[in-house]
Design a protein around this motif. Structure first.
Motif, PDB file in Angstrom:
ATOM      1  N   ASN A   2       0.683  -1.116  -0.056  1.00 14.41           N
ATOM      2  CA  ASN A   2       0.002   0.100   0.002  1.00 14.41           C
ATOM      3  C   ASN A   2       0.709   1.260   0.037  1.00 14.41           C
ATOM      4  O   ASN A   2       0.576   2.194   0.753  1.00 14.41           O
ATOM      5  N   ILE A  16      -0.329   1.667  -4.054  1.00 24.55           N
ATOM      6  CA  ILE A  16       0.106   0.485  -4.873  1.00 24.55           C
ATOM      7  C   ILE A  16       0.231  -0.650  -4.012  1.00 24.55           C
ATOM      8  O   ILE A  16       0.695  -0.622  -3.066  1.00 24.55           O
ATOM      9  N   ASP A  17      -0.673  -1.873  -4.264  1.00 27.61           N
ATOM     10  CA  ASP A  17      -0.638  -2.858  -3.409  1.00 27.61           C
ATOM     11  C   ASP A  17       0.717  -3.528  -2.965  1.00 27.61           C
ATOM     12  O   ASP A  17       0.910  -3.723  -1.739  1.00 27.61           O
ATOM     13  N   GLU A  28      -0.584  -5.275  -8.699  1.00 29.57           N
ATOM     14  CA  GLU A  28      -1.718  -4.603  -8.249  1.00 29.57           C
ATOM     15  C   GLU A  28      -2.526  -6.039  -8.027  1.00 29.57           C
ATOM     16  O   GLU A  28      -2.311  -6.883  -9.004  1.00 29.57           O
ATOM     17  N   ASP A  30      -5.937  -7.594  -8.267  1.00 28.88           N
ATOM     18  CA  ASP A  30      -6.979  -7.291  -8.997  1.00 28.88           C
ATOM     19  C   ASP A  30      -8.162  -8.152  -9.138  1.00 28.88           C
ATOM     20  O   ASP A  30      -7.872  -9.300  -9.327  1.00 28.88           O
ATOM     21  N   ASP A  44     -10.731   3.127 -11.807  1.00 28.53           N
ATOM     22  CA  ASP A  44      -9.552   2.312 -11.837  1.00 28.53           C
ATOM     23  C   ASP A  44      -8.584   2.404 -13.006  1.00 28.53           C
ATOM     24  O   ASP A  44      -7.351   2.332 -12.801  1.00 28.53           O
ATOM     25  N   ARG A  48      -4.674   3.807 -12.920  1.00 26.40           N
ATOM     26  CA  ARG A  48      -3.571   3.116 -13.552  1.00 26.40           C
ATOM     27  C   ARG A  48      -2.906   3.989 -14.538  1.00 26.40           C
ATOM     28  O   ARG A  48      -1.709   3.938 -14.823  1.00 26.40           O
ATOM     29  N   LEU A  58       3.015  -1.353 -13.862  1.00 28.68           N
ATOM     30  CA  LEU A  58       2.145  -2.004 -13.049  1.00 28.68           C
ATOM     31  C   LEU A  58       2.039  -3.271 -13.656  1.00 28.68           C
ATOM     32  O   LEU A  58       1.795  -3.599 -14.993  1.00 28.68           O
ATOM     33  N   ARG A  60      -0.522  -6.538 -13.012  1.00 26.30           N
ATOM     34  CA  ARG A  60      -1.939  -6.842 -12.354  1.00 26.30           C
ATOM     35  C   ARG A  60      -2.109  -8.296 -12.103  1.00 26.30           C
ATOM     36  O   ARG A  60      -1.751  -9.295 -12.935  1.00 26.30           O
TER      37      ARG A  60
END
Length: 111
Positions: A2, A16-17, A28, A30, A44, A48, A58, A60
């Motif tokens: 995060n 960002i995860d 990410e 998703d 979303d 991005r 990124l 996903r």
């Protein structure tokens, strides 16, 4: 996890995860659970795009990637290598349990 990042397009702080901050590679997680409609999906996509404009690359990951992770891990490996993140060789994850609760290659749940 995060990681707060400034989105240069909107001026908003985004999270960002999972991230390799110095190299600007983000992961990410998703899923469809949080999507409640077209407007959420559009937001979303804006998020991005803003992160990409801020220099982030990124990748996903979806729930299907947990069951069969090779494609996602190969994409992530390529992105990390391009940006100088030290990563193990492709394929070194085979046969290993990735996450508790994920299916292993034999179809059994990992513990």
């Amino acid at each position: 996890m995060n990681l707060p990042v400034l989105d240069v397009l909107s001026g908003k702080i985004r999270r960002i995860d999972g991230a390799y901050e110095a190299q600007r590679v983000g992961i990410e997680f998703d899923g469809d659970v949080h999507r409640t409609g077209r407007s959420v999906w559009r937001e979303d996509e804006k998020r991005r795009d803003g992160l990409a404009a801020s220099g982030w690359l990124l990748r996903r990951m979806t729930g299907a990637d947990l069951v069969h992770p090779d494609e996602f891990l190969t994409r992530l490996h390529r992105s990390c290598t391009e940006r100088g993140v030290p990563v193990p060789p492709v394929g070194s994850w085979r046969g290993r349990v990735l996450l508790e609760g994920a299916m292993d290659y034999s179809g059994r749940m990992a513990r």
